[in-house]
Design a protein around this motif. Structure first.
Motif, PDB file in Angstrom:
ATOM      1  N   ASP A 152      19.066   3.487 -44.343  1.00  0.00           N
ATOM      2  CA  ASP A 152      19.593   3.873 -43.035  1.00  0.00           C
ATOM      3  C   ASP A 152      18.468   4.482 -42.199  1.00  0.00           C
ATOM      4  O   ASP A 152      17.952   5.556 -42.507  1.00  0.00           O
ATOM      5  CB  ASP A 152      20.731   4.888 -43.212  1.00  0.00           C
ATOM      6  N   VAL A 153      18.058   3.775 -41.155  1.00  0.00           N
ATOM      7  CA  VAL A 153      16.960   4.234 -40.293  1.00  0.00           C
ATOM      8  C   VAL A 153      17.363   4.070 -38.830  1.00  0.00           C
ATOM      9  O   VAL A 153      18.359   3.421 -38.510  1.00  0.00           O
ATOM     10  CB  VAL A 153      15.658   3.443 -40.553  1.00  0.00           C
ATOM     11  N   GLU A 154      16.568   4.658 -37.953  1.00  0.00           N
ATOM     12  CA  GLU A 154      16.818   4.533 -36.512  1.00  0.00           C
ATOM     13  C   GLU A 154      16.387   3.150 -36.032  1.00  0.00           C
ATOM     14  O   GLU A 154      15.330   2.643 -36.403  1.00  0.00           O
ATOM     15  CB  GLU A 154      16.042   5.618 -35.753  1.00  0.00           C
ATOM     16  N   VAL A 155      17.211   2.535 -35.207  1.00  0.00           N
ATOM     17  CA  VAL A 155      16.888   1.246 -34.597  1.00  0.00           C
ATOM     18  C   VAL A 155      16.581   1.480 -33.120  1.00  0.00           C
ATOM     19  O   VAL A 155      17.404   2.026 -32.388  1.00  0.00           O
ATOM     20  CB  VAL A 155      18.056   0.244 -34.739  1.00  0.00           C
ATOM     21  N   VAL A 156      15.367   1.089 -32.701  1.00  0.00           N
ATOM     22  CA  VAL A 156      14.937   1.306 -31.310  1.00  0.00           C
ATOM     23  C   VAL A 156      14.597  -0.038 -30.677  1.00  0.00           C
ATOM     24  O   VAL A 156      13.796  -0.806 -31.220  1.00  0.00           O
ATOM     25  CB  VAL A 156      13.710   2.238 -31.239  1.00  0.00           C
ATOM     26  N   ILE A 157      15.223  -0.301 -29.541  1.00  0.00           N
ATOM     27  CA  ILE A 157      14.972  -1.549 -28.802  1.00  0.00           C
ATOM     28  C   ILE A 157      14.587  -1.193 -27.367  1.00  0.00           C
ATOM     29  O   ILE A 157      15.292  -0.434 -26.698  1.00  0.00           O
ATOM     30  CB  ILE A 157      16.223  -2.453 -28.807  1.00  0.00           C
ATOM     31  N   ASN A 158      13.482  -1.752 -26.904  1.00  0.00           N
ATOM     32  CA  ASN A 158      13.057  -1.538 -25.515  1.00  0.00           C
ATOM     33  C   ASN A 158      13.808  -2.435 -24.539  1.00  0.00           C
ATOM     34  O   ASN A 158      14.262  -2.005 -23.493  1.00  0.00           O
ATOM     35  CB  ASN A 158      11.562  -1.813 -25.364  1.00  0.00           C
ATOM     36  N   ASN A 159      13.877  -3.726 -24.920  1.00  0.00           N
ATOM     37  CA  ASN A 159      14.412  -4.702 -23.972  1.00  0.00           C
ATOM     38  C   ASN A 159      14.986  -5.903 -24.697  1.00  0.00           C
ATOM     39  O   ASN A 159      14.599  -6.196 -25.841  1.00  0.00           O
ATOM     40  CB  ASN A 159      13.316  -5.175 -23.017  1.00  0.00           C
ATOM     41  N   LEU A 160      15.873  -6.612 -24.022  1.00  0.00           N
ATOM     42  CA  LEU A 160      16.459  -7.852 -24.538  1.00  0.00           C
ATOM     43  C   LEU A 160      16.313  -8.941 -23.487  1.00  0.00           C
ATOM     44  O   LEU A 160      16.488  -8.700 -22.286  1.00  0.00           O
ATOM     45  CB  LEU A 160      17.951  -7.676 -24.824  1.00  0.00           C
ATOM     46  N   PHE A 161      15.993 -10.159 -23.931  1.00  0.00           N
ATOM     47  CA  PHE A 161      15.962 -11.320 -23.044  1.00  0.00           C
ATOM     48  C   PHE A 161      16.698 -12.457 -23.753  1.00  0.00           C
ATOM     49  O   PHE A 161      16.302 -12.861 -24.848  1.00  0.00           O
ATOM     50  CB  PHE A 161      14.521 -11.752 -22.748  1.00  0.00           C
TER      51      PHE A 161
ATOM     52  N   ILE B 203      12.552  -6.872 -27.801  1.00  0.00           N
ATOM     53  CA  ILE B 203      11.288  -6.151 -27.658  1.00  0.00           C
ATOM     54  C   ILE B 203      11.464  -4.741 -28.215  1.00  0.00           C
ATOM     55  O   ILE B 203      12.357  -4.001 -27.791  1.00  0.00           O
ATOM     56  CB  ILE B 203      10.832  -6.071 -26.188  1.00  0.00           C
ATOM     57  N   THR B 204      10.594  -4.371 -29.156  1.00  0.00           N
ATOM     58  CA  THR B 204      10.602  -3.029 -29.737  1.00  0.00           C
ATOM     59  C   THR B 204       9.347  -2.279 -29.293  1.00  0.00           C
ATOM     60  O   THR B 204       8.386  -2.901 -28.823  1.00  0.00           O
ATOM     61  CB  THR B 204      10.641  -3.093 -31.274  1.00  0.00           C
ATOM     62  N   PRO B 205       9.324  -0.942 -29.423  1.00  0.00           N
ATOM     63  CA  PRO B 205       8.128  -0.198 -28.993  1.00  0.00           C
ATOM     64  C   PRO B 205       6.876  -0.553 -29.785  1.00  0.00           C
ATOM     65  O   PRO B 205       5.795  -0.709 -29.216  1.00  0.00           O
ATOM     66  CB  PRO B 205       8.512   1.272 -29.218  1.00  0.00           C
TER      67      PRO B 205
ATOM     68  N   ASN C 134       7.681 -14.376 -22.904  1.00  0.00           N
ATOM     69  CA  ASN C 134       8.307 -15.689 -23.045  1.00  0.00           C
ATOM     70  C   ASN C 134       7.645 -16.710 -22.130  1.00  0.00           C
ATOM     71  O   ASN C 134       8.107 -16.982 -21.037  1.00  0.00           O
ATOM     72  CB  ASN C 134       9.802 -15.592 -22.732  1.00  0.00           C
ATOM     73  N   ILE C 135       6.558 -17.304 -22.583  1.00  0.00           N
ATOM     74  CA  ILE C 135       5.807 -18.260 -21.778  1.00  0.00           C
ATOM     75  C   ILE C 135       6.622 -19.531 -21.527  1.00  0.00           C
ATOM     76  O   ILE C 135       6.522 -20.141 -20.460  1.00  0.00           O
ATOM     77  CB  ILE C 135       4.452 -18.603 -22.448  1.00  0.00           C
ATOM     78  N   GLU C 136       7.472 -19.933 -22.483  1.00  0.00           N
ATOM     79  CA  GLU C 136       8.262 -21.156 -22.288  1.00  0.00           C
ATOM     80  C   GLU C 136       9.239 -20.991 -21.121  1.00  0.00           C
ATOM     81  O   GLU C 136       9.434 -21.912 -20.326  1.00  0.00           O
ATOM     82  CB  GLU C 136       9.031 -21.494 -23.559  1.00  0.00           C
ATOM     83  N   PHE C 137       9.857 -19.809 -21.025  1.00  0.00           N
ATOM     84  CA  PHE C 137      10.777 -19.538 -19.918  1.00  0.00           C
ATOM     85  C   PHE C 137      10.035 -19.604 -18.582  1.00  0.00           C
ATOM     86  O   PHE C 137      10.509 -20.193 -17.610  1.00  0.00           O
ATOM     87  CB  PHE C 137      11.410 -18.169 -20.109  1.00  0.00           C
ATOM     88  N   LEU C 138       8.830 -19.025 -18.530  1.00  0.00           N
ATOM     89  CA  LEU C 138       8.037 -19.045 -17.300  1.00  0.00           C
ATOM     90  C   LEU C 138       7.670 -20.468 -16.905  1.00  0.00           C
ATOM     91  O   LEU C 138       7.715 -20.831 -15.735  1.00  0.00           O
ATOM     92  CB  LEU C 138       6.764 -18.215 -17.475  1.00  0.00           C
ATOM     93  N   LEU C 139       7.304 -21.281 -17.895  1.00  0.00           N
ATOM     94  CA  LEU C 139       6.923 -22.659 -17.607  1.00  0.00           C
ATOM     95  C   LEU C 139       8.105 -23.472 -17.089  1.00  0.00           C
ATOM     96  O   LEU C 139       7.952 -24.289 -16.177  1.00  0.00           O
ATOM     97  CB  LEU C 139       6.341 -23.320 -18.855  1.00  0.00           C
ATOM     98  N   ARG C 140       9.274 -23.260 -17.662  1.00  0.00           N
ATOM     99  CA  ARG C 140      10.449 -23.999 -17.189  1.00  0.00           C
ATOM    100  C   ARG C 140      10.778 -23.640 -15.746  1.00  0.00           C
ATOM    101  O   ARG C 140      11.167 -24.497 -14.960  1.00  0.00           O
ATOM    102  CB  ARG C 140      11.657 -23.716 -18.085  1.00  0.00           C
ATOM    103  N   ASN C 141      10.616 -22.377 -15.390  1.00  0.00           N
ATOM    104  CA  ASN C 141      10.873 -21.960 -14.008  1.00  0.00           C
ATOM    105  C   ASN C 141       9.763 -22.412 -13.071  1.00  0.00           C
ATOM    106  O   ASN C 141       9.987 -22.577 -11.875  1.00  0.00           O
ATOM    107  CB  ASN C 141      11.024 -20.439 -13.940  1.00  0.00           C
ATOM    108  N   PHE C 142       8.560 -22.583 -13.625  1.00  0.00           N
ATOM    109  CA  PHE C 142       7.425 -22.987 -12.801  1.00  0.00           C
ATOM    110  C   PHE C 142       7.397 -24.487 -12.585  1.00  0.00           C
ATOM    111  O   PHE C 142       6.817 -24.976 -11.613  1.00  0.00           O
ATOM    112  CB  PHE C 142       6.118 -22.555 -13.480  1.00  0.00           C
ATOM    113  N   LYS C 143       8.076 -25.240 -13.445  1.00  0.00           N
ATOM    114  CA  LYS C 143       7.962 -26.697 -13.448  1.00  0.00           C
ATOM    115  C   LYS C 143       8.327 -27.305 -12.104  1.00  0.00           C
ATOM    116  O   LYS C 143       7.721 -28.276 -11.652  1.00  0.00           O
ATOM    117  CB  LYS C 143       8.860 -27.268 -14.549  1.00  0.00           C
ATOM    118  N   SER C 144       9.311 -26.718 -11.439  1.00  0.00           N
ATOM    119  CA  SER C 144       9.774 -27.282 -10.174  1.00  0.00           C
ATOM    120  C   SER C 144       8.761 -27.103  -9.059  1.00  0.00           C
ATOM    121  O   SER C 144       8.863 -27.743  -8.015  1.00  0.00           O
ATOM    122  CB  SER C 144      11.096 -26.633  -9.761  1.00  0.00           C
TER     123      SER C 144
END
Length: 361
Positions: free
Chosen positions: A23-32, A43-45, A126-136
């Motif tokens: 049993d330990v502390e769970v720390v999350i910075n961000n979710l995508f 994303i964790t610290p 997430n480079i794949e997400f950036l590329l998909r948005n950049f593709k257009s």
């Protein structure tokens, strides 16, 4: 899917308890969460917090994926992005300085690259997400000049070996409007086997990119390395780079793109010239080490390449280096040093490095 951080932490704690983890502390910075691909990025610290979510043997993150019903879960530590972010700042400063040297249409793909780099710095996860948005927004191969309505055709040369690094570079170059010409140096089957040639031809066909082979005789390097006189990789790379550079200069193509992961920061961009031709207009080419400029990791270039049908291959290097390792076991040390160099630079994760070293041994 609306995944809340609080609920996710509770679920991770429950899974850890159910499978008997401490049993330990769970720390999350961000979710995508990528709805299109069904992929969750956490994303964790730092790395210790990352290990808590992954669990021993990956049991926690595996159970978490099943509970959420997503395609994949990737966990990253923010601390692993601090150095890459600094490197990207250095690369951006150099790139914007270089952009000022060019006029339209050569300037446009460099501006696109600058915009992608800035987006990557804002969201390095997430480079794949950036590329998909950049593709257009990427430039088509042939454009109409905005000022005088003339048709223009600007190109880059992408050195394409069939591996994941160069394949991902070709994909990105195409999306950024570099109108790439893919060039593959072919030293024969022992260095460029049939399955690599098939990969090259399949990818260029899917991307609609022109491709050209350049033949070269590497008998001296093949014989010398099999006899144990030297390690082949450095000498082979040098010859391939010289041939592609000369081809690029002879055809007066302004940009030369490689899949180098190590020459990061300001070193990811530099001019290469022929001694007798040094003006920007003729005989001077800008070398762009594209994955290094974007501070991509090996796993990221693999994911980009795999999305376009490039197969991930286990082991280290080409068939020649495999034969060298068998005939000259002392050469394995130098191959392992090359793997460790990529690991130290952050391009390879320790697990990926271990797989490569195991293959070498």
């Amino acid at each position: 899917m609306n995944i809340k951080k609080k609920d996710l932490i509770s679920l991770i704690l429950k899974i850890r308890k159910d499978i008997g983890h401490k049993d330990v502390e769970v720390v999350i910075n961000n979710l995508f969460f990528d709805e299109d691909q069904g992929n969750l990025l956490i994303i964790t610290p730092d790395r210790p917090e990352k290990s808590v979510i992954i669990g021993k043997g990956g049991w926690v993150v595996g159970k978490l994926r099943e509970e959420l019903g997503v395609n994949s879960i990737h966990v990253e530590a923010y601390s692993d992005f601090i150095v890459p972010l600094y490197r990207m700042e250095l690369a951006l400063d150099k790139l914007e300085e270089i952009i000022s040297l060019y006029s339209y249409p050569k300037r446009k793909p460099l501006v696109n690259l600058s915009n992608l780099l800035k987006a990557r710095m804002e969201n390095p996860y997430n480079i794949e997400f950036l590329l998909r948005n950049f593709k257009s927004t990427y430039t088509e191969s042939h454009e109409i000049h905005e000022e005088n309505n003339e048709r223009v055709d600007f190109k880059s040369v992408v050195a394409l070996s069939g591996g994941v690094d160069s394949s991902a570079s070709l994909v990105i170059a195409k999306m950024l409007g570099f109108n790439p010409l893919a060039v593959t140096v072919n030293p024969g089957d022992i260095i460029l086997p049939r399955y690599f040639r098939e990969s090259v031809e399949d990818l260029t066909r899917k991307l609609g990119v022109e491709h050209q082979y350049l033949d070269v005789d590497m008998k001296e390097i093949i014989d010398g390395s099999l006899e144990g006189r030297f390690h082949p990789c450095g000498k082979c790379s040098k010859i391939i780079e010289e041939i592609i550079q000369e081809f690029t200069l002879e055809n007066n193509i302004p940009f030369l793109i490689y899949g180098d992961l190590l020459s990061t920061g300001a070193q990811s961009l530099h001019f290469e010239t022929a001694a007798e031709r040094v003006t920007l207009r003729k005989g001077k080419i800008l070398r762009i080490n594209l994955p290094a400029l974007l501070s991509l990791k090996k796993g990221e270039v693999k994911n980009i390449a795999v999305k376009w049908g490039v197969k991930k291959r286990s082991g280290y290097g080409c068939p020649l280096i495999g034969e060298v390792h068998k005939k000259q076991p002392h050469m394995r040390r130098f191959s392992i040093q090359r793997v460790l160099r990529e690991t130290k630079a952050g391009a390879l994760e320790p697990g990926e490095a271990l797989d490569q070293i195991t293959g070498i041994l």
